[in-house]
Design a protein around this motif. Structure first.
Motif, short mmCIF file in Angstrom:
data_model
loop_
_atom_site.label_atom_id
_atom_site.label_comp_id
_atom_site.label_asym_id
_atom_site.label_seq_id
_atom_site.Cartn_x
_atom_site.Cartn_y
_atom_site.Cartn_z
N PRO A 52 0.83 -1.21 0.00
CA PRO A 52 0.00 0.00 0.00
C PRO A 52 0.87 1.26 0.00
N ASN A 53 0.43 2.26 -0.75
CA ASN A 53 1.10 3.55 -0.83
C ASN A 53 2.53 3.48 -1.39
N LEU A 54 2.79 2.49 -2.22
CA LEU A 54 4.15 2.30 -2.75
C LEU A 54 4.66 3.55 -3.45
N GLN A 55 3.87 4.14 -4.34
CA GLN A 55 4.33 5.31 -5.09
C GLN A 55 4.60 6.49 -4.18
N VAL A 56 3.78 6.68 -3.17
CA VAL A 56 3.98 7.78 -2.22
C VAL A 56 5.28 7.57 -1.44
N ILE A 57 5.51 6.35 -1.00
CA ILE A 57 6.73 6.04 -0.24
C ILE A 57 7.97 6.27 -1.10
N LEU A 58 7.95 5.77 -2.33
CA LEU A 58 9.11 5.93 -3.21
C LEU A 58 9.34 7.40 -3.56
N SER A 59 8.28 8.16 -3.73
CA SER A 59 8.41 9.60 -4.00
C SER A 59 9.06 10.32 -2.83
N ASN A 60 8.68 9.93 -1.62
CA ASN A 60 9.27 10.55 -0.43
C ASN A 60 10.74 10.16 -0.25
N VAL A 61 11.06 8.91 -0.51
CA VAL A 61 12.46 8.49 -0.45
C VAL A 61 13.28 9.28 -1.45
N GLU A 62 12.75 9.42 -2.64
CA GLU A 62 13.44 10.17 -3.69
C GLU A 62 13.63 11.64 -3.29
N ALA A 63 12.63 12.23 -2.63
CA ALA A 63 12.71 13.63 -2.22
C ALA A 63 13.73 13.84 -1.10
N LEU A 64 14.08 12.81 -0.37
CA LEU A 64 15.02 12.93 0.73
C LEU A 64 16.47 12.71 0.31
N HIS A 65 16.73 12.66 -1.00
CA HIS A 65 18.09 12.38 -1.45
C HIS A 65 19.07 13.45 -0.97
N CYS A 66 20.30 13.03 -0.83
CA CYS A 66 21.36 13.91 -0.34
C CYS A 66 22.61 13.59 -1.15
N ASP A 67 23.35 14.61 -1.55
CA ASP A 67 24.53 14.39 -2.38
C ASP A 67 25.82 14.20 -1.58
N MET A 68 25.72 14.08 -0.25
CA MET A 68 26.93 13.90 0.56
C MET A 68 27.60 12.56 0.29
N TYR A 69 26.81 11.53 0.03
CA TYR A 69 27.31 10.19 -0.23
C TYR A 69 26.49 9.60 -1.36
N ASP A 70 27.00 8.56 -2.00
CA ASP A 70 26.24 7.89 -3.06
C ASP A 70 24.96 7.30 -2.49
N SER A 71 23.86 7.57 -3.15
CA SER A 71 22.55 7.03 -2.78
C SER A 71 22.19 7.31 -1.32
N ALA A 72 22.64 8.44 -0.81
CA ALA A 72 22.36 8.79 0.59
C ALA A 72 21.00 9.47 0.71
N LEU A 73 20.42 9.32 1.88
CA LEU A 73 19.18 10.02 2.21
C LEU A 73 19.52 11.06 3.26
N PHE A 74 18.88 12.21 3.19
CA PHE A 74 19.18 13.34 4.04
C PHE A 74 19.21 12.99 5.54
N PRO A 75 18.16 12.36 6.09
CA PRO A 75 18.19 12.07 7.53
C PRO A 75 19.35 11.14 7.92
N VAL A 76 19.66 10.17 7.09
CA VAL A 76 20.75 9.23 7.38
C VAL A 76 22.09 9.96 7.32
N ALA A 77 22.26 10.82 6.33
CA ALA A 77 23.50 11.58 6.20
C ALA A 77 23.70 12.51 7.40
N LEU A 78 22.62 13.13 7.88
CA LEU A 78 22.73 14.01 9.04
C LEU A 78 23.15 13.23 10.29
N VAL A 79 22.53 12.10 10.50
CA VAL A 79 22.88 11.29 11.68
C VAL A 79 24.32 10.81 11.57
N ASN A 80 24.73 10.39 10.39
CA ASN A 80 26.10 9.93 10.19
C ASN A 80 27.08 11.06 10.50
#
Length: 115
Positions: free
Chosen positions: A63-91
């Motif tokens: 359920p809500n697959l497209q919404v979830i993938l859109s949100n993951v895509e919106a959280l991208h971060c260029d600090m690392y390859d395939s990084a997500l913003f919240p994960v990069a901040l915590v790292n």
């Protein structure tokens, strides 16, 4: 997007025989694995929550697959390859910089060797 089935997981990712009665990681996972490529070219592997794990999940089971993938895509971060913003901040918050880390490890090693 590729929704990973048990057949795919046991053929290409984790060779071996799966439990014929239970879906992959049914005792430790709360979703199905999906590999997808974002519009910016980044590749992600995500666990999508599902009401019930199945050996052969389909898009209807997520359920809500497209919404979830859109949100993951919106959280991208260029600090690392395939990084997500919240994960990069915590790292960034938990990692030690190279210079202090080297000094701390050097002092620890010297103290351990001298004892």
């Amino acid at each position: 997007m590729l929704i990973l089935t048990d057949d795919y997981i046991y053929r290409y990712i984790r060779p071996g025989l799966g439990d014929p009665k239970l879906p992959y990681a049914s005792t430790s996972n709360y979703g199905h694995k999906v590999i997808f490529k974002a519009r910016n070219g980044q590749m992600y592997v995500v666990s999508i929550p599902a009401r019930k794990l199945k050996k052969q999940p389909t898009i209807e089971d997520l359920p809500n697959l497209q919404v979830i993938l859109s949100n993951v895509e919106a959280l991208h971060c260029d600090m690392y390859d395939s990084a997500l913003f919240p994960v990069a901040l915590v790292n960034k918050l938990v990692s030690l910089s190279a210079h202090p880390s080297q000094r701390i490890l050097q002092k620890f090693a010297s103290k351990s060797i001298s004892q």
